[in-house]
Motif scaffolding. Structure first.
Motif, PDB file in Angstrom:
ATOM      1  N   UNK A  66     -10.791  12.731 -14.857  1.00 25.36           N
ATOM      2  CA  UNK A  66      -9.414  11.941 -14.762  1.00 25.36           C
ATOM      3  C   UNK A  66      -9.011  11.454 -13.822  1.00 25.36           C
ATOM      4  N   UNK A  67      -9.487  11.494 -12.038  1.00 21.05           N
ATOM      5  CA  UNK A  67      -9.595  10.777 -11.598  1.00 21.05           C
ATOM      6  C   UNK A  67     -10.796   9.947 -10.953  1.00 21.05           C
ATOM      7  N   UNK A  68     -12.059   9.611 -11.479  1.00 17.38           N
ATOM      8  CA  UNK A  68     -12.294   8.398 -11.807  1.00 17.38           C
ATOM      9  C   UNK A  68     -12.475   7.684 -12.810  1.00 17.38           C
ATOM     10  N   UNK A  69     -11.746   8.031 -13.794  1.00 17.68           N
ATOM     11  CA  UNK A  69     -10.945   7.548 -15.405  1.00 17.68           C
ATOM     12  C   UNK A  69      -9.426   5.989 -14.110  1.00 17.68           C
ATOM     13  N   UNK A  70      -8.904   6.895 -13.714  1.00 18.24           N
ATOM     14  CA  UNK A  70      -7.052   6.736 -13.762  1.00 18.24           C
ATOM     15  C   UNK A  70      -7.575   5.825 -12.300  1.00 18.24           C
ATOM     16  N   UNK A  71      -8.956   5.553 -11.541  1.00 16.92           N
ATOM     17  CA  UNK A  71      -9.162   4.402 -10.470  1.00 16.92           C
ATOM     18  C   UNK A  71      -9.923   3.365 -11.213  1.00 16.92           C
ATOM     19  N   UNK A  75      -4.214  -1.188 -15.732  1.00 15.52           N
ATOM     20  CA  UNK A  75      -2.550  -0.952 -16.852  1.00 15.52           C
ATOM     21  C   UNK A  75      -2.115  -1.956 -16.279  1.00 15.52           C
ATOM     22  N   UNK A  76      -1.532  -3.374 -17.001  1.00  8.93           N
ATOM     23  CA  UNK A  76      -0.372  -3.372 -16.523  1.00  8.93           C
ATOM     24  C   UNK A  76       0.028  -4.385 -15.051  1.00  8.93           C
ATOM     25  N   UNK A  77      -1.985  -4.765 -14.360  1.00  7.20           N
ATOM     26  CA  UNK A  77      -2.788  -4.970 -14.122  1.00  7.20           C
ATOM     27  C   UNK A  77      -2.901  -4.622 -11.949  1.00  7.20           C
ATOM     28  N   UNK A  78      -2.932  -3.525 -12.686  1.00  7.46           N
ATOM     29  CA  UNK A  78      -2.842  -2.342 -11.709  1.00  7.46           C
ATOM     30  C   UNK A  78      -3.729  -1.144 -12.190  1.00  7.46           C
ATOM     31  N   UNK A  79      -4.473   0.025 -11.468  1.00  6.38           N
ATOM     32  CA  UNK A  79      -5.236   1.158 -11.652  1.00  6.38           C
ATOM     33  C   UNK A  79      -3.837   1.795 -12.240  1.00  6.38           C
ATOM     34  N   UNK A  80      -4.163   2.837 -12.999  1.00 10.06           N
ATOM     35  CA  UNK A  80      -3.760   3.821 -13.371  1.00 10.06           C
ATOM     36  C   UNK A  80      -3.339   4.814 -12.834  1.00 10.06           C
TER      37      UNK A  80
END
Length: 189
Positions: A66-71, A75-80
């Protein structure tokens, strides 16, 4: 047998077996006739701790993914990871994992120091709490991965299946909750 469409991997998994006309010679009995249920029950406490340790490992893997994917995912111009809800999930996942880890460690310590019978309350508590924790963390990790989270591209769907299945193994949550509640009420009756 397959569970939620998955096998149990290289360890053989589960199967259905039918015994018809089976007789066990007296010299082959493990204990005495009728002791089978007690023998099976005796392995449940250590087995439940083992399940919970594996679930903590699954949750740790899900949090890492989750952390790797979120970084990495934008989406919407910035990392989720910078979106509030995802950051909240990550923080809550860490808290839930550590709570479960501490309860499992306490349970294992009690089993080692005072025995399985005296640790029964804690054994039931980890059997209820740890699978639900892992299922929650896995669900949030799947959500962060989007459609990929339920595909074969990531291990999350298979891990979620394992966590969900462990809410049934060695007795469903509801049985453990009822027994735990009875034990607590007895202390005050």
């Amino acid at each position: 047998m397959r569970v939620f469409g998955y096998g149990d991997g290289p360890h053989g998994g589960h199967a259905e077996i039918t015994f018809e006309g089976v007789r066990v010679p007296l010299e082959n009995l493990i204990a005495t006739e009728g002791d089978g249920f007690a023998i099976a029950q005796a392995r449940l406490g250590p087995g439940r701790v083992h399940h919970c340790m594996r679930l903590i490992g699954m949750a740790e893997r899900a949090l890492e993914l989750m952390c790797r994917r979120a970084a990495a995912r934008v989406a919407f111009g910035r990392p989720i990871a910078e979106h509030g809800v995802v950051a909240d999930w990550i923080a809550e996942a860490r808290v839930r994992i550590e709570q479960a880890r501490l309860l499992v460690l306490k349970t294992a310590w009690l089993m080692d120091t005072v025995g399985n019978k005296e640790a029964h309350t804690e054994i039931q508590a980890i059997k209820i709490a740890t699978p639900q924790m892992a299922e929650w963390v896995l669900d949030k990790s799947i959500q962060v991965h989007g459609a990929g989270g339920v595909s074969q591209d990531f291990p999350l769907a298979q891990l979620w299946t394992a966590a969900r299945t462990l809410r049934l193994a060695d007795g469903p949550d509801e049985v453990h909750r009822a027994a735990l509640a009875r034990r607590e009420i007895r202390r005050y009756a």
